[in-house]
Design an enzyme around this catalytic site. Structure first.
Site, PDB file in Angstrom:
ATOM      1  N   TYR A  39     -35.125  26.785  70.613  1.00  0.00           N
ATOM      2  CA  TYR A  39     -36.196  27.235  71.489  1.00  0.00           C
ATOM      3  C   TYR A  39     -37.015  28.342  70.822  1.00  0.00           C
ATOM      4  O   TYR A  39     -36.533  29.462  70.634  1.00  0.00           O
ATOM      5  CB  TYR A  39     -35.637  27.738  72.818  1.00  0.00           C
TER       6      TYR A  39
ATOM      7  N   PRO B 293     -33.823  20.000  86.037  1.00  0.00           N
ATOM      8  CA  PRO B 293     -33.399  19.509  87.352  1.00  0.00           C
ATOM      9  C   PRO B 293     -34.542  19.285  88.329  1.00  0.00           C
ATOM     10  O   PRO B 293     -34.358  18.584  89.330  1.00  0.00           O
ATOM     11  CB  PRO B 293     -32.461  20.612  87.843  1.00  0.00           C
TER      12      PRO B 293
ATOM     13  N   ARG C 201     -39.190  18.518  85.104  1.00  0.00           N
ATOM     14  CA  ARG C 201     -40.255  19.118  84.294  1.00  0.00           C
ATOM     15  C   ARG C 201     -41.496  19.447  85.137  1.00  0.00           C
ATOM     16  O   ARG C 201     -42.624  19.282  84.707  1.00  0.00           O
ATOM     17  CB  ARG C 201     -40.605  18.199  83.128  1.00  0.00           C
TER      18      ARG C 201
END
Length: 331
Positions: free
Chosen positions: A55, A201, A204
């Site tokens: 990330y 969850p 997106r």
């Protein structure tokens, strides 16, 4: 905050996926804003923070380490190896020597002596899973990590890995609109005593009332990873948007927001399921965490699950090149 078990660690039922504070959905927030989100999550009782070397090519681990390391004893820290940035490009590398080196780099960025849960972010199919797991087991023995996780793997790969060293958790995309885990991995985790961590969850943003029209999606930042995802493109997008009016109506009937309905549905899928929604906004953070307190009619949850499912959503979740990188079962 209600608690669930993340392998050997009791944690908040809803954790925080830290990815989009540094990566993936266009321009990330300013460091000061990201810091406020992390600290507010801690203040609200979140004890499960999830990051990865990928990330922001290390930027997210650096952020989490800078902001949260003074409070290290108050939360369970999860990060990932096996998929990182090399010379500005995303590279999957599960060789034992790479896993060990990137762990040391992660420990430095995270400003900690040990990572509680360390995932193999992707199985490098050029390397036997047993070899990669052997390296992870050595990191446990060295005291650099406490538990081992896997991401985006099939039930077969999970069992092969678990035979080398216990797998504490599997992390895979799971939501109303992505049900691949229900083919085999969700049950395999229950059988082996592993937690199942559900990333994306709220699909997106699709299930979070984040956009309503084709034009809204067209306005995504040029670097937003959703632009390359088939469900957000062309006729697939048009078909998927048509489901949202009825889905929002189900949320209104439940007396909650669309995002809360999506999270409550996930929590109802099993006590070993732990969602990790991400956000860049404190109001959305507070909204998401409140879903843990909802007590919704199982019939209403089932209706939401029938409305948005693998049978009603159009398009695969990844494009063809990305699909080859994952090991999850497909419908």
């Amino acid at each position: 905050m209600h608690q669930r078990n993340l392998g050997p660690f009791p944690v908040s039922a809803i954790g925080l996926g830290c990815m989009n504070l540094s990566h993936a959905y266009g321009v990330p927030p300013a460091p000061e804003a990201a810091e406020k989100v992390l600290l507010r999550a801690l203040d609200l009782g979140v004890t499960h923070f999830d990051t990865a070397a990928l990330y922001g090519f290390g930027a997210n681990e650096t952020l989490v380490g800078r902001v949260l390391s003074p409070y290290r004893s108050r939360f369970t820290l999860a990060s990932k190896c096996g998929m990182t940035g090399v010379d500005g490009k995303r590279v999957i590398d599960g060789r034992p020597e790479t896993i060990k080196r990137t762990c040391d780099e992660a420990l430095a960025r995270l400003r900690t002596d040990v990572i509680d849960l360390y995932y193999l972010h992707r199985w490098d199919k050029k390397v036997p899973i047993e070899d990669s797991m052997g390296a992870m087991a050595e990191l446990v023995a060295a005291g650099k990590i406490r538990a081992v996780g896997l991401s985006e793997v099939s039930a077969d790969t999970l069992r092969r890995a678990h035979a080398v060293h216990p797998v504490a958790a599997v992390q895979t995309e799971y939501s109303l609109w992505t049900r691949n885990a229900e083919i085999a991995v969700l049950d395999a985790c229950r059988e082996l005593g592993a937690a199942f961590v559900a990333f994306s969850p709220v699909a997106r943003g699709y299930l979070a009332d984040a956009f309503h029209t084709v034009e809204d999606v067209a306005a995504f930042d040029a670097k937003d990873i959703r632009r390359a995802m088939p469900r957000f493109q062309g006729d697939n997008l048009v078909a998927n948007l048509k489901l949202l009016d009825d889905y929002r109506a189900r949320a209104r009937e439940a007396g909650c927001t669309p995002a809360q309905l999506a999270l409550a549905w996930l929590l109802a899928q099993g006590g070993h399921v732990l969602p990790i929604p991400g956000t860049t906004r404190i109001d959305h953070l507070e909204e998401n965490l409140a879903a843990a307190d909802l007590k919704l009619d199982p019939t209403l949850l089932a209706r939401a699950g029938e409305l948005v499912s693998q049978r009603t959503v159009t398009g695969p979740r990844y494009n063809a090149p990305t699909q080859t990188e994952i090991d999850t079962e497909e419908f």
